[in-house]
Design a protein around this motif. Structure first.
Motif, PDB file in Angstrom:
ATOM      1  N   SER A  23       0.818  -1.210   0.000  1.00  0.00           N
ATOM      2  CA  SER A  23       0.000   0.000   0.000  1.00  0.00           C
ATOM      3  C   SER A  23       0.854   1.262   0.000  1.00  0.00           C
ATOM      4  N   ILE A  24       1.866   1.299   0.860  1.00  0.00           N
ATOM      5  CA  ILE A  24       2.666   2.518   0.941  1.00  0.00           C
ATOM      6  C   ILE A  24       3.514   2.696  -0.314  1.00  0.00           C
ATOM      7  N   HIS A  25       3.890   1.595  -0.964  1.00  0.00           N
ATOM      8  CA  HIS A  25       4.659   1.760  -2.200  1.00  0.00           C
ATOM      9  C   HIS A  25       3.809   2.426  -3.273  1.00  0.00           C
ATOM     10  N   SER A  26       2.538   2.047  -3.378  1.00  0.00           N
ATOM     11  CA  SER A  26       1.680   2.639  -4.402  1.00  0.00           C
ATOM     12  C   SER A  26       1.205   4.033  -4.012  1.00  0.00           C
ATOM     13  N   SER A  27       0.798   4.220  -2.750  1.00  0.00           N
ATOM     14  CA  SER A  27       0.247   5.515  -2.348  1.00  0.00           C
ATOM     15  C   SER A  27       1.325   6.569  -2.114  1.00  0.00           C
ATOM     16  N   LEU A  61      -1.896   6.645   6.995  1.00  0.00           N
ATOM     17  CA  LEU A  61      -0.594   7.257   7.258  1.00  0.00           C
ATOM     18  C   LEU A  61      -0.239   8.258   6.169  1.00  0.00           C
ATOM     19  N   ALA A  62      -0.506   7.885   4.901  1.00  0.00           N
ATOM     20  CA  ALA A  62      -0.227   8.809   3.800  1.00  0.00           C
ATOM     21  C   ALA A  62      -1.059  10.075   3.915  1.00  0.00           C
ATOM     22  N   ALA A  63      -2.338   9.926   4.291  1.00  0.00           N
ATOM     23  CA  ALA A  63      -3.218  11.087   4.433  1.00  0.00           C
ATOM     24  C   ALA A  63      -2.750  11.995   5.568  1.00  0.00           C
ATOM     25  N   VAL A  64      -2.392  11.399   6.705  1.00  0.00           N
ATOM     26  CA  VAL A  64      -1.959  12.187   7.863  1.00  0.00           C
ATOM     27  C   VAL A  64      -0.652  12.914   7.565  1.00  0.00           C
ATOM     28  N   VAL A 122      -6.379  -0.841  -4.018  1.00  0.00           N
ATOM     29  CA  VAL A 122      -5.018  -0.378  -3.758  1.00  0.00           C
ATOM     30  C   VAL A 122      -4.656   0.891  -4.516  1.00  0.00           C
ATOM     31  N   ALA A 123      -4.928   0.931  -5.830  1.00  0.00           N
ATOM     32  CA  ALA A 123      -4.304   1.922  -6.693  1.00  0.00           C
ATOM     33  C   ALA A 123      -5.134   3.156  -6.976  1.00  0.00           C
ATOM     34  N   ASP A 146      -6.612  16.395  -4.983  1.00  0.00           N
ATOM     35  CA  ASP A 146      -6.061  16.789  -3.693  1.00  0.00           C
ATOM     36  C   ASP A 146      -5.615  15.547  -2.919  1.00  0.00           C
ATOM     37  N   PRO A 147      -4.333  15.450  -2.528  1.00  0.00           N
ATOM     38  CA  PRO A 147      -3.829  14.214  -1.913  1.00  0.00           C
ATOM     39  C   PRO A 147      -4.559  13.827  -0.628  1.00  0.00           C
ATOM     40  N   THR A 148      -4.745  14.783   0.278  1.00  0.00           N
ATOM     41  CA  THR A 148      -5.331  14.459   1.579  1.00  0.00           C
ATOM     42  C   THR A 148      -6.773  13.990   1.443  1.00  0.00           C
ATOM     43  N   GLN A 149      -7.603  14.747   0.713  1.00  0.00           N
ATOM     44  CA  GLN A 149      -9.008  14.379   0.559  1.00  0.00           C
ATOM     45  C   GLN A 149      -9.168  13.066  -0.200  1.00  0.00           C
ATOM     46  N   THR A 150      -8.321  12.859  -1.200  1.00  0.00           N
ATOM     47  CA  THR A 150      -8.393  11.620  -1.979  1.00  0.00           C
ATOM     48  C   THR A 150      -8.053  10.411  -1.126  1.00  0.00           C
ATOM     49  N   LEU A 151      -7.012  10.511  -0.322  1.00  0.00           N
ATOM     50  CA  LEU A 151      -6.623   9.408   0.544  1.00  0.00           C
ATOM     51  C   LEU A 151      -7.689   9.128   1.602  1.00  0.00           C
TER      52      LEU A 151
END
Length: 388
Positions: free
Chosen positions: A11-15, A151-154, A240-241, A253-258
């Motif tokens: 997950s973290i590799h893709s996001s 984690l990516a969103a935060v 996942v993607a 928008d990265p935060t809202q999308t995540l």
């Protein structure tokens, strides 16, 4: 815990790929660097068949517990390499090589992880509840993927794009390495399954060649491949993607999308046990057909909804995941039920790893490439065809 850590890594590799691509490749063209990162992501899948062969043999000869401990140790080490690797600006192409090596090690580990985990779970579950118990594979995995997205969103909201690109992405891989070590400690305290323990002496005395065993059970191997192809590309598209694609290609928008992706994936956890319970009552085949037919019918119109708007992404993912969950909930049970104990792990590992390597490893790359080359609907037609 082990499955959660494995899927956290993927997950973290893709996001996080949109953020750390420039750290390992030339950053003058962000999209090109992103595609290069996804190509290395695919390398991890290519290594999966070898990992399935290696650790599948360990599981069937030496026990599920030992194989699961070995795969976890290797996966944690690979995450640590990525976390502390120097950037392209510091060491040039050597940074790309380190990322490549780490992805190969993760591919080896994860190629043996899932088949061994499925065999352990199938042998530990009461037969009348095996459908429900088998959902734990993807239930725990999805929790790990969700944690990666959260984690990516935060971090994205806290640090911003500049700091995320510079160093923030490394935090995720440090957490992955530490989580892997904790899972390794837990696995060291596991007990071997009673079914394997009962047959261990027979397995040690009777060792027919792997080629002979796979030939005898070739029909089951092709069934594993058939179940895996469409489900793999569907899962990576809809679970996942989707967030990474929206951020990198649609400039969402990265935060809202995540956050939208995490919300949809949380609901995915609800569908899995419900489908597992239903399969224990009406059988595996009807549940499998419901999911596949639903995906074929809805993939194209749902893909058309994704335009960079977080709410539309959430709705499309949620509807699609209802049908993705149906076959995913029960495939671990089905795959293990069609192989005997003596080759249960490797019988699943080889065809599963090959199918995932070919269709799962290229899914993220193809999603970006097909969209740029042929338009936003191209990937949905590809997924529909794979499900057919």
């Amino acid at each position: 815990m082990g499955k959660a850590i494995e899927w956290f890594d993927w997950s973290i590799h893709s996001s996080f790929a949109p953020f750390f691509a420039a750290s390992f490749f030339v950053s003058t063209d962000p999209v090109s660097a992103f595609l290069s990162t996804l190509a290395v992501f695919a390398v991890g899948f290519v290594a999966r068949p070898l990992g399935g062969l290696l650790f599948g043999r360990v599981s069937d000869r030496l026990g599920r517990k030992r194989a699961l401990a070995m795969t976890m140790a290797l996966g944690a080490f690979a995450s640590l390499i990525i976390a502390i690797a120097p950037s392209y600006a510091m060491v040039g192409v050597f940074a790309s090589v380190l990322l490549f090596v780490a992805r190969v090690l993760q591919g080896l580990a994860h190629g043996g992880e899932q088949p061994a985990a499925q065999a352990y779970l199938a042998e530990a579950a009461p037969p009348e509840r095996r459908g429900l118990w088998s959902t734990l594979i993807y239930f725990s995995g999805t929790i790990g993927a969700n944690v990666g997205l959260v984690l990516a969103a935060v971090l994205s909201a806290t640090l911003g794009r500049a700091d995320m690109t510079a160093w923030g992405w490394r935090i995720a891989f440090v957490i992955g390495a530490l989580g892997g070590l904790f899972a390794l400690y837990m696995r060291s305290r596991m007990s071997e399954t009673e079914e394997f323990a009962r047959t261990e002496a027979t397995i040690a005395q009777d060792r027919p060649s792997l080629a002979h065993e796979m030939w005898v059970h070739r029909r089951s191997a092709f069934q594993v491949i058939g179940m895996t192809v469409g489900l793999t590309v569907s899962y990576y598209l809809w679970v996942v993607a989707a967030a990474g694609y929206s951020i990198a290609v649609l400039k969402a928008d990265p935060t809202q999308t995540l956050i939208a992706s995490v919300a949809a994936n949380t609901l995915f956890l609800v569908w899995l046990p419900l489908w597992g319970i239903l399969s224990d009552r009406i059988g595996r085949k009807p549940v499998m057909l419901i999911g596949i037919i639903g995906l074929i019918a809805l993939c194209v119109p749902l893909s058309a909804m994704i335009d960079g708007t977080p709410m539309k992404l959430f709705l499309a993912m949620t509807i699609a995941q209802v049908f993705v969950a149906a076959p995913y909930a029960i495939t671990p049970a089905i795959m293990c039920e069609i192989f005997p104990t003596r080759i249960r792990t490797i019988g699943v590992a080889l065809p599963l790893s090959v199918a995932i390597a070919i269709f799962g490893g290229t899914s993220l790359y193809l999603q970006t490439y097909l969209t740029r080359a042929y338009g936003p609907q191209a990937v949905s037609y590809y997924v529909t065809r794979c499900c057919s």
